[in-house]
Design an enzyme around this catalytic site. Structure first.
Site, mmCIF file in Angstrom:
data_model
loop_
_atom_site.group_PDB
_atom_site.id
_atom_site.type_symbol
_atom_site.label_atom_id
_atom_site.label_comp_id
_atom_site.label_asym_id
_atom_site.label_seq_id
_atom_site.Cartn_x
_atom_site.Cartn_y
_atom_site.Cartn_z
ATOM 1 N N GLN A 43 -43.219 -56.253 -70.079
ATOM 2 C CA GLN A 43 -43.293 -57.669 -70.416
ATOM 3 C C GLN A 43 -42.758 -57.951 -71.819
ATOM 4 O OE1 GLN A 43 -43.958 -60.063 -68.265
ATOM 5 N NE2 GLN A 43 -43.445 -61.541 -69.867
ATOM 6 N N THR B 9 -32.029 -47.434 -67.869
ATOM 7 C CA THR B 9 -31.174 -47.295 -69.048
ATOM 8 C C THR B 9 -31.707 -48.074 -70.244
ATOM 9 O OG1 THR B 9 -29.332 -47.231 -67.470
ATOM 10 C CG2 THR B 9 -28.782 -47.407 -69.819
ATOM 11 N N HIS B 10 -31.977 -49.351 -70.033
ATOM 12 C CA HIS B 10 -32.417 -50.208 -71.138
ATOM 13 C C HIS B 10 -33.759 -49.735 -71.693
ATOM 14 C CE1 HIS B 10 -32.598 -53.800 -73.589
ATOM 15 N NE2 HIS B 10 -33.805 -54.051 -73.136
ATOM 16 N N GLY C 12 -39.008 -53.384 -62.903
ATOM 17 C CA GLY C 12 -39.432 -52.229 -63.682
ATOM 18 C C GLY C 12 -40.516 -51.416 -63.018
ATOM 19 N N ARG D 59 -35.552 -56.704 -63.801
ATOM 20 C CA ARG D 59 -36.078 -57.434 -62.648
ATOM 21 C C ARG D 59 -37.567 -57.159 -62.421
ATOM 22 N NH1 ARG D 59 -36.240 -57.020 -57.011
ATOM 23 N NH2 ARG D 59 -35.756 -54.805 -57.184
ATOM 24 N N SER E 265 -43.562 -51.960 -73.442
ATOM 25 C CA SER E 265 -44.110 -52.491 -72.190
ATOM 26 C C SER E 265 -43.062 -53.392 -71.552
ATOM 27 C CB SER E 265 -45.394 -53.278 -72.450
ATOM 28 O OG SER E 265 -45.102 -54.518 -73.075
#
EC number: 2.8.2.34
Length: 282
Positions: free
Chosen positions: A221, A47-48, A246, A244, A219
């Site tokens: 990170q 979602t994010h 990805g 957490r 990305s």
């Protein structure tokens, strides 16, 4: 875990941020406009990530908006108590998000030209991600054991109900011109071309340099660092479990052989009619 649910129309919701009154009002009275765009997922389906992608597409890759404004202000959840009234009074095109199944989604959408992007993810990974996320939310309260969470998920007794019913409902609408169904795995595997598909759906055109900026700023990170930096803006202290890992295929590190077999059986029974091209997972 049952005591922690807010049951609405047979669907278990978290007791925080949600109310029966608002959910029903959203379904029956919220007016979706033709120029609106809504990102829809089942929880823990990327979602994010999709929210960030769409926001960056709209800003031509300029990260200022995503850096300075928390996600719930950029893409407010329709069904959140505080957001509903704000969105009602907001003018112009609205970018929104939702975790609602189709039976609780605003009825006005289905007669509108508003656009929905629905992101589907391997339900095995959804299960694992949800297990870590919802247990982390408990903060000192009794955790739900892995075995019980697994069984609850298969029975549709986890937050937002059955993954199978949620996915089936939205996938059934995939042939509508104003609905784009994507898979998390394809977005992960071929990010560039999937973003181009999103752009085409939204009627947005990115120059090559703008596309590179979008890719750079989504990305895992960089997104995680961005969420950490925004913690002071929203009192977020849980960024470490909101994002957490990805990755895809993490379920293999959690499922026993018996659980993998049980899940496969449930999937074959409940998702037999799903379009196979969406299942690009292992």
């Amino acid at each position: 875990m049952t005591d922690e649910f807010l049951w609405i129309e047979g669907i278990p919701f978290p007791t925080v941020y949600y109310s029966q009154e608002i959910i029903r009002e959203v379904r029956d009275r919220f007016v979706v406009r033709d120029e609106d765009t809504i990102i829809v997922t089942y929880p823990k389906s990327g979602t994010h990530w999709l929210n960030e992608i769409v926001c960056l597409i709209l800003t031509k890759g300029d990260p200022t908006w995503v850096q300075s404004t928390i996600a719930n202000e950029r893409t407010p959840w329709i069904e959140f108590e505080n957001n509903y009234r704000i969105l009602n009074s907001k003018e112009g095109p609205r970018l929104m998000a939702s975790l609602l199944p189709i039976q609780l989604f605003p009825k006005s959408f289905f007669s509108s030209k508003a656009k929905v992007i629905y992101l589907i993810r391997n339900p095995r990974d959804v299960l694992v991600s949800g297990y870590h996320y919802f247990n982390a939310l408990k903060q000192g309260k009794e955790q739900v054991p892995w075995k019980i969470y697994f069984e609850n998920f298969l029975q549709g007794k986890s937050y937002f109900g059955s993954w199978f019913e949620h996915a089936c409902g939205w996938i059934s609408l995939r042939k509508r011109e104003n609905i784009l169904v994507l898979s998390y795995e394809q977005l992960k595997k071929d990010t560039r071309n999937t973003i181009k598909k999103i752009c085409e759906f939204l009627g947005e055109n990115l120059e090559s340099g703008e596309l590179e900026l979008v890719l750079k700023n989504i990305s895992f990170q960089i997104m995680k660092e961005r969420m950490i930096s925004q913690s002071c803006l929203s009192n977020i202290e849980k960024h470490e479990f909101i994002m957490r890992k990805g990755i895809t295929g993490d379920w293999k590190n959690h499922f026993t052989v018996a659980q993998a077999e049980a899940f496969d059986k449930a999937f074959q029974e409940k998702a037999a009619d799903f379009p196979q091209e969406l299942f690009s997972w292992e």
